[in-house]
Scaffold this active site. Structure first.
Site, PDB file in Angstrom:
ATOM      1  N   LEU A 213     -47.387 -16.738 -95.417  1.00  0.00           N
ATOM      2  CA  LEU A 213     -47.284 -15.332 -95.807  1.00  0.00           C
ATOM      3  C   LEU A 213     -47.833 -15.167 -97.220  1.00  0.00           C
ATOM      4  CD1 LEU A 213     -44.122 -13.134 -95.186  1.00  0.00           C
ATOM      5  CD2 LEU A 213     -45.882 -12.618 -96.861  1.00  0.00           C
ATOM      6  N   CYS A 214     -48.906 -14.402 -97.354  1.00  0.00           N
ATOM      7  CA  CYS A 214     -49.571 -14.206 -98.648  1.00  0.00           C
ATOM      8  C   CYS A 214     -49.914 -12.733 -98.839  1.00  0.00           C
ATOM      9  CB  CYS A 214     -50.862 -15.015 -98.727  1.00  0.00           C
ATOM     10  SG  CYS A 214     -50.722 -16.766 -98.317  1.00  0.00           S
ATOM     11  N   ARG A 221     -46.266  -5.442-104.590  1.00  0.00           N
ATOM     12  CA  ARG A 221     -45.251  -4.418-104.863  1.00  0.00           C
ATOM     13  C   ARG A 221     -45.609  -3.060-104.250  1.00  0.00           C
ATOM     14  NH1 ARG A 221     -41.489  -6.493-108.013  1.00  0.00           N
ATOM     15  NH2 ARG A 221     -41.986  -8.337-109.292  1.00  0.00           N
ATOM     16  N   GLY A 223     -44.947  -2.839-100.682  1.00  0.00           N
ATOM     17  CA  GLY A 223     -44.306  -2.940 -99.373  1.00  0.00           C
ATOM     18  C   GLY A 223     -45.076  -3.748 -98.363  1.00  0.00           C
ATOM     19  N   ALA A 225     -45.609  -7.161 -98.047  1.00  0.00           N
ATOM     20  CA  ALA A 225     -44.893  -8.331 -97.533  1.00  0.00           C
ATOM     21  C   ALA A 225     -43.781  -7.925 -96.582  1.00  0.00           C
ATOM     22  CB  ALA A 225     -44.331  -9.160 -98.695  1.00  0.00           C
ATOM     23  N   ASN A 252     -38.428 -20.883-104.683  1.00  0.00           N
ATOM     24  CA  ASN A 252     -39.169 -19.640-104.449  1.00  0.00           C
ATOM     25  C   ASN A 252     -38.168 -18.497-104.285  1.00  0.00           C
ATOM     26  OD1 ASN A 252     -41.004 -17.664-103.771  1.00  0.00           O
ATOM     27  ND2 ASN A 252     -42.153 -18.951-102.355  1.00  0.00           N
ATOM     28  N   TYR A 259     -36.625 -12.623 -97.518  1.00  0.00           N
ATOM     29  CA  TYR A 259     -36.163 -12.995 -96.184  1.00  0.00           C
ATOM     30  C   TYR A 259     -34.689 -12.661 -95.975  1.00  0.00           C
ATOM     31  CZ  TYR A 259     -40.567 -15.394 -95.335  1.00  0.00           C
ATOM     32  OH  TYR A 259     -41.904 -15.674 -95.148  1.00  0.00           O
TER      33      TYR A 259
END
Length: 286
Positions: A213-214, A221, A223, A225, A252, A259
């Site tokens: 996930l990148c 910032r 939204g 991700a 991290n 998550y």
């Protein structure tokens, strides 16, 4: 089908090995020719030449012919029902080879973001991108027990601005649909399974696994991700998955926060090897 998005802002560091920098990918893009400044035009010519040096590496490796000046197609030109639209972005499955390549480059940028002074870094990133592009295409092409989907977030079409595919893709992740082995409750669990046991490819034991996930540095910032992850969870559920797993490094903190906000919980009884690697296994029940 368009799914309503989540409005929570994205995090700046969201992959298991750190977030991505998007600055150098522009060295592989053709800039919009909207200025008469000779200095800007010379800079654009240098960037285009830099791009051309990478193309032979990919083609000699047997990659599909890539067109780095290809414009991002309009939404109505893409036959795809599953997607999420939020703000000026759309999250969906990667369709074009150039989108796969840009996803691979984002991962290379992410991997080397915390190593700014490493010697030969650009050469390593180009080689990594080439290998990841070919591997990603193979994973997504396979129709075996492990189904892989490359999800990308692209900027929505703007009729007044023509963007290349390379400039449009601002986020990526992989979603794999897998199956637990007999007696497993989570991936990688050490169990005494019968010799030569086969995987029961039914809905029971089917799970989703998220990786890579990148988000582009210039698009954080906003939204991206959160909505990309939400789309991956919805896609996993529609494919019959009962759980979704992801590995995250313990240091991290932004990724762990993201998550956990989505409902993921740490698997406390994960393997001892993960403890040695300072990595958490997180799970979300569907």
């Amino acid at each position: 089908m368009v799914v309503m998005p989540i409005s929570t802002p994205g995090f700046s560091r969201i992959s298991s090995y750190g977030a991505t920098s998007y600055g150098r990918i522009q060295a592989f893009c053709t800039m919009t020719m909207n200025s008469n400044s000779p200095q800007i035009q010379r800079k654009e010519e240098v960037q285009v030449q830099h791009l051309k040096t990478a193309i032979p590496q990919l083609e000699t490796a047997g990659a599909t012919n890539l067109h780095f000046n290809r414009l991002q197609p309009l939404d109505q030109q893409l036959v795809q029902e599953e997607r999420i639209e939020f703000g000026q972005f759309t999250a969906r499955e990667a369709l074009l080879d150039e989108e796969y390549w840009t996803a691979a480059w984002l991962r290379a940028e992410s991997h080397w973001e915390d190593q700014p002074n490493q010697r030969y870094k650009d050469n390593y990133k180009r080689k990594f991108t080439e290998q990841e592009f070919n591997a990603l295409k193979r994973r997504c092409r396979k129709q075996d027990k492990h189904k892989c989907t490359c999800i990308v977030v692209v900027k929505k079409e703007d009729r007044s601005v023509k963007r290349t595919v390379l400039k449009s893709v601002v986020g990526t992740l992989d979603l794999s649909i897998r199956y637990l082995l007999p007696r497993e409750t989570f991936p990688g669990e050490r169990v005494k399974a019968p010799l030569f046991c086969s995987i029961d490819r039914t809905s029971q034991g089917r799970y989703g696994y998220i990786a890579n996930l990148c988000v582009a540095k210039t698009a954080r910032r906003q939204g991206i991700a959160t909505n990309m992850l939400y789309f991956a969870v919805k896609l996993a559920k529609s494919n019959g998955a009962e759980q979704v797993f992801v590995h995250v490094h313990k240091k991290n903190i932004p990724a762990l926060g993201l998550y956990k906000k989505m409902g993921f919980q740490v698997v406390e009884m994960a393997t001892s090897q993960l403890s040695k690697e300072q990595t958490y296994l997180l799970c979300l029940g569907l």
